[in-house]
Design an enzyme around this catalytic site. Structure first.
Site, PDB file in Angstrom:
ATOM      1  N   CYS A   1      34.160 -10.545 -10.918  1.00 45.81           N
ATOM      2  CA  CYS A   1      34.175 -11.998 -11.116  1.00 45.81           C
ATOM      3  C   CYS A   1      33.030 -12.690 -10.384  1.00 45.81           C
ATOM      4  CB  CYS A   1      35.524 -12.597 -10.733  1.00 45.81           C
ATOM      5  SG  CYS A   1      36.101 -12.199  -9.085  1.00 45.81           S
TER       6      CYS A   1
ATOM      7  N   HIS B   1      39.698 -14.634  -6.566  1.00 43.58           N
ATOM      8  CA  HIS B   1      38.935 -14.687  -7.815  1.00 43.58           C
ATOM      9  C   HIS B   1      37.840 -15.745  -7.683  1.00 43.58           C
ATOM     10  CE1 HIS B   1      38.205 -14.445 -12.110  1.00 43.58           C
ATOM     11  NE2 HIS B   1      38.469 -15.728 -12.258  1.00 43.58           N
TER      12      HIS B   1
END
Length: 188
Positions: free
Chosen positions: A24, A136
């Site tokens: 990510c 994330h």
């Protein structure tokens, strides 16, 4: 039309990479720079390795060190903040950690793009029925006066209606433990 309102008829082409493994940060950087190979996996791995070599207090080597490295996971990615900062510095950008005690209202979302490139958010996540906890990376970027959530977990970029909606989003993720990082042009 008000300055904050979005003109949907002028929708620009927005580059958006989708999530793969735990890359990510790679996807966030490429989405932030709106360029497919602004950074590659090999490039981020090299940055992480250099950070490890430059660390005067590097830990002892173990067999797990082949996979679980200090600044990333060799197989899945999962890069840390140090890799983000070093990567952005290579592109003449700096990172300002937003003091979340001030909330999103203290962020000037109308700054010129040559001052504020975008925002990177590090959000706590739980997956697999809460068995796995992690974080994330998500990029937010203004393109042609429209702010976009370029989260690699989204099927398509999300265009915010106005800056107030961006602030609401940021306040919500801050309330859930996210860290907000402003990406600024280091030459300013």
């Amino acid at each position: 039309m008000e300055e904050d309102e979005v003109d949907k008829t002028r929708a620009p082409e927005v580059y958006h990479e989708r999530q793969r493994l735990q890359f990510c940060l790679l996807h966030s950087l490429n989405n932030l720079f709106q360029e497919k190979d602004a950074f590659t996996r090999a490039h981020l791995n090299a940055i992480a390795e250099k950070l490890n070599l430059d660390d005067p207090s590097k830990g002892t080597w173990t067999p797990f060190s082949i996979i679980f490295k200090p600044h990333h996971n060799a197989i899945t990615g999962n890069y840390d903040i140090n890799v983000l900062i070093a990567a952005l510095e290579e592109k003449s950008q700096s990172v300002i950690w937003h003091d979340k005690r001030n909330g999103a209202s203290s962020i000037n979302l109308d700054e010129p793009e040559d001052n504020l490139l975008g925002i990177v958010v590090n959000i706590p996540v739980r997956k697999y029925v809460g068995l796995w906890k992690g974080r994330h990376w998500v990029a937010l970027r203004r393109i042609n006066r429209v702010w976009y959530n370029l989260d690699s977990d989204l099927a398509v970029p999300y265009s915010f209606e106005n800056t107030e909606e961006v602030r609401e989003y940021l306040d919500a993720v801050i309330g859930n433990g996210a860290e907000v990082l402003l990406v600024r042009n280091a030459k300013q």
